[in-house]
Design an enzyme around this catalytic site. Structure first.
Site, mmCIF file in Angstrom:
data_model
loop_
_atom_site.group_PDB
_atom_site.id
_atom_site.type_symbol
_atom_site.label_atom_id
_atom_site.label_comp_id
_atom_site.label_asym_id
_atom_site.label_seq_id
_atom_site.Cartn_x
_atom_site.Cartn_y
_atom_site.Cartn_z
ATOM 1 N N LYS A 154 9.571 2.008 3.706
ATOM 2 C CA LYS A 154 8.901 1.686 2.436
ATOM 3 C C LYS A 154 9.961 1.717 1.341
ATOM 4 O O LYS A 154 10.071 2.668 0.565
ATOM 5 C CB LYS A 154 7.752 2.670 2.165
ATOM 6 C CG LYS A 154 6.793 2.161 1.099
ATOM 7 C CD LYS A 154 5.498 2.936 1.121
ATOM 8 C CE LYS A 154 4.674 2.695 -0.125
ATOM 9 N NZ LYS A 154 4.298 1.305 -0.358
HETATM 10 N N1 PMP Z 1 1.946 -2.945 3.462
HETATM 11 C C1 PMP Z 1 2.713 -2.891 2.366
HETATM 12 C C2 PMP Z 1 3.814 -3.861 2.210
HETATM 13 C C3 PMP Z 1 2.469 -1.920 1.380
HETATM 14 O O1 PMP Z 1 3.239 -1.859 0.297
HETATM 15 C C4 PMP Z 1 1.386 -1.040 1.538
HETATM 16 C C5 PMP Z 1 1.081 -0.034 0.468
HETATM 17 N N2 PMP Z 1 1.759 1.160 0.677
HETATM 18 C C6 PMP Z 1 0.610 -1.130 2.692
HETATM 19 C C7 PMP Z 1 0.917 -2.097 3.637
HETATM 20 C C8 PMP Z 1 -0.494 -0.181 2.946
HETATM 21 O O2 PMP Z 1 0.046 1.068 3.319
HETATM 22 P P1 PMP Z 1 -0.750 2.401 3.040
HETATM 23 O O3 PMP Z 1 -2.104 2.207 3.617
HETATM 24 O O4 PMP Z 1 0.003 3.447 3.776
HETATM 25 O O5 PMP Z 1 -0.784 2.607 1.585
#
Ligand code: PMP
Length: 314
Positions: free
Chosen positions: A160
């Site tokens: 991330k």
């Molecule tokens: N994909 C991307 C590219 C994201 O930025 C996010 C947001 N964090 C998600 C998926 C969803 O991840 P999460 O459910 O862990 O927030």
């Protein structure tokens, strides 16, 4: 300041500091070349009990550790990092949903070189009030992006990292310029990956499907939550499989999910109506289940909520 409802406190490199002072220099690698990894954690406000719950805090902290590890960062998170996140909520006396972003960043390198070795690293945490999106009921009109999702061998979606969001930015800018609300990216194999900031699920033939974690997606914690809730609340196993673009055109329902976006229906793809063009029954059911568990209205999975119970004065 763009907004007048900023919180009072942030946290940076070991101390709680005024939100306005939580800054990094413009010459940091974080600013100049997107040298940072971060998390986006939702805190749900429960109106009836005046409580605020950080949702799946430990899983987010673990993913931050993994992002830092993959980027070979030297900094380690303090052992009480979760408590620091909770204290930040407490100090800011929020009485609504919050989006919290713990971030590990790369500072200035030697000799003012953009990718210099030996750059200092640091940590900061900010959380801001974030009302639920207006798209939760009305849904979004999406297009398939002409941009390809970044992939594991160049800038891995599993990390991330701030840099990954340039891919989402290109896709969203293109979608908005063409009059859509949102975009869905295909991966380098040409199958569906995810959208900017959210993973995708598709109901087709009565079955819920989602691309596997090897399809060029972030290993989303909300995706995992919804898979669990589909099983527990509706007795349905979400199938992880590759999804073709044209399946979205003929699906009964499509929705995206993420900590920042919650659960949002996709009501058309490339101007082809999905289902009857409204939020579908499965999307509604999983949205309800998600919000009920997130706010603690449904007491299931207490381990997912780290909370400030009955906040005084709220
Ligand atoms: N994909 C991307 C590219 C994201 O930025 C996010 C947001 N964090 C998600 C998926 C969803 O991840 P999460 O459910 O862990 O927030």
């Amino acid at each position: 300041m763009i907004e007048d409802n900023y919180p009072k406190w942030a946290w940076k490199d070991g101390s709680f500091i005024p939100y306005e002072d939580c800054t990094v220099h413009v010459r940091t690698q974080a600013v100049m070349v997107a040298g940072s990894v971060f998390e986006g954690i939702k805190a749900f406000w429960n109106v009836s009990s005046n409580s605020l719950y950080l949702f799946r805090l430990e899983e987010h902290i673990q993913r931050l550790r993994e992002s830092m590890k993959m980027m070979r960062m030297q900094t380690t998170l303090p052992s009480d990092f979760g408590s620091i996140c909770v204290e930040l909520l407490e100090r800011n006396s929020f009485t609504e949903d919050v989006h919290m972003m713990p971030t590990a960043y790369v500072g200035e390198g030697e000799g003012n070189v953009a990718l210099a070795r030996g750059a200092i690293e640091g940590l900061f945490i900010t959380g801001v009030a974030r009302p639920r999106s207006g798209f939760i009921d009305k849904g979004m009109r999406a297009c398939i992006s002409s941009w390809t999702r970044n992939s594991d061998n160049n800038t891995p979606p599993r990390i991330k990292a701030a840099g990954n969001y340039q891919n989402g930015r290109l896709a969203l800018n293109e979608a908005w310029a063409a009059g859509y609300d949102y975009s869905i990216l295909l991966n380098n194999a040409g199958t569906v990956s995810e959208g900017p900031g959210a993973c995708l699920m598709m109901v087709r033939g009565g079955q819920v499907n989602t691309p596997p974690v090897t399809a060029g997606i972030l290993e989303s914690i909300t995706r995992d939550t919804l898979m669990t809730l589909f099983q527990e609340k509706m007795g349905m196993t979400v199938v992880e499989r590759l999804i073709d673009r044209t399946e979205l055109y003929t699906a009964e329902e499509v929705f995206v999910c993420g900590s920042g976006m919650d659960v949002v229906p996709i009501i058309s793809v490339d101007n082809i109506t999905v289902g009857d063009g409204n939020k579908g029954p499965m999307t509604q059911a999983i949205q309800d289940a998600y919000f009920r568990v997130g706010t603690g209205e449904d007491p299931a999975h207490p381990e997912w909520r780290t909370g400030l119970e009955s906040i005084a004065g709220a």
